[in-house]
Enzyme design. Sequence first.
Site, short mmCIF file in Angstrom:
data_model
loop_
_atom_site.label_atom_id
_atom_site.label_comp_id
_atom_site.label_asym_id
_atom_site.label_seq_id
_atom_site.Cartn_x
_atom_site.Cartn_y
_atom_site.Cartn_z
N VAL A 58 113.59 105.25 129.26
CA VAL A 58 114.95 104.77 129.56
C VAL A 58 115.63 105.53 130.70
CG1 VAL A 58 115.48 103.76 127.30
CG2 VAL A 58 115.91 106.21 127.70
N ALA A 115 123.63 105.16 119.55
CA ALA A 115 123.29 106.00 118.40
C ALA A 115 123.77 107.41 118.72
CB ALA A 115 121.79 105.99 118.16
N TYR A 146 120.84 118.72 122.77
CA TYR A 146 121.02 117.47 122.01
C TYR A 146 122.50 117.18 121.81
CZ TYR A 146 120.32 114.06 118.21
OH TYR A 146 120.33 112.92 117.43
N ARG A 187 111.85 118.49 110.28
CA ARG A 187 113.09 118.39 109.53
C ARG A 187 112.84 118.68 108.06
NH1 ARG A 187 116.07 113.46 112.62
NH2 ARG A 187 113.99 112.62 112.70
#
Length: 311
Positions: A58, A115, A146, A187
């Site tokens: 992207v 998002a 992030y 995670r």
Amino acid sequence: MKRVLVTGGAGFLGSHLCEHLLQKGYEVICMDNLITGSAENIAHLRDNPHFSYIKHNVCEHIQISGKLDYVLHFASPASPIDYQKIPIQTLKTGSLGTHNTLGLALAKKAVYTLASTSEVYGDPLVSPQPETYWGNVNPIGLRGCYDEAKRFAEALVMAYHRIHRLDTRIVRIFNTYGPRMRLNDGRVVPNLIGQALAGKPLTVYGDGSQTRSFCYVSDLIGGIYLLMTSGITDPVNIGNPDEYTITEFAEIIRKLTKTASTITFQPLPEDDPKQRCPDISKARKELGWEPKVPLQEGLKKTIAWFSGQNA
Ligand code: UDP
């Protein structure tokens, strides 16, 4: 038939979103460069005539022929070990990737959904976190790549909304779990389930008193769909407000997997938020949404899925 582009469509959330949109009767174009997503996540959709997949980053200019009614920008590394391994790509996906997808939505007159994340609140000094909280983020810390990428992305979405009158949505996604999480994404959910199933010690970071609240993926996707089809242009938290310490969470995993594994404590990563819990009053009031799947039920499904992967 409504036509929708999902970037990051081969990721954990993106693939569930593609599936949901197909079920709702949309034509779905999935875009992913498979850096953290995987072809396996969308393998079951490939034969659907209303589904197509484009391998593309992207951050490069995006060309889509034909109309688009919705653009959902879900591409980004999202797990701390992923985005700390590729911080520059993470910053580019949140900035250049958001710019390219916004430009595409504007050209196609599509409704745009970003998002975003609970990480925009950083290590929050307010709990639970309402959308009106501005956050407590360390821009130069390990999570800054992030957090700041997503904060920049939110700012760019609002600028397109204000200047170009683009119809936009921002969903702030809190910790979500379920099938198709990568076992090695680092995670807490895949780590602890993987360790429990392998009979290895469960790694709890720090003293385990930090909190998280976990939303089952089907609840989250339902909330995102309601937001996408609503007219709400301000950010909306979507997550489960049922809050646990990480030690409590590890005990639940031990019980549900019936593992003999013990808990081992390891150092707390830098800037690890001490608490995280969404205030979902806005989603309740304006979308009529709230999560339905209790933690134990969602975890049972997730554990069954991970067990199948290991088999
Ligand atoms: N964590 C842990 N053990 C692990 C992985 C994570 O104790 O094996 C902790 C981590 O330090 C954090 C919480 O679990 O406090 C949630 O971490 P995760 O990476 O899932 O996502 P975060 O909410 O931090 O983005």
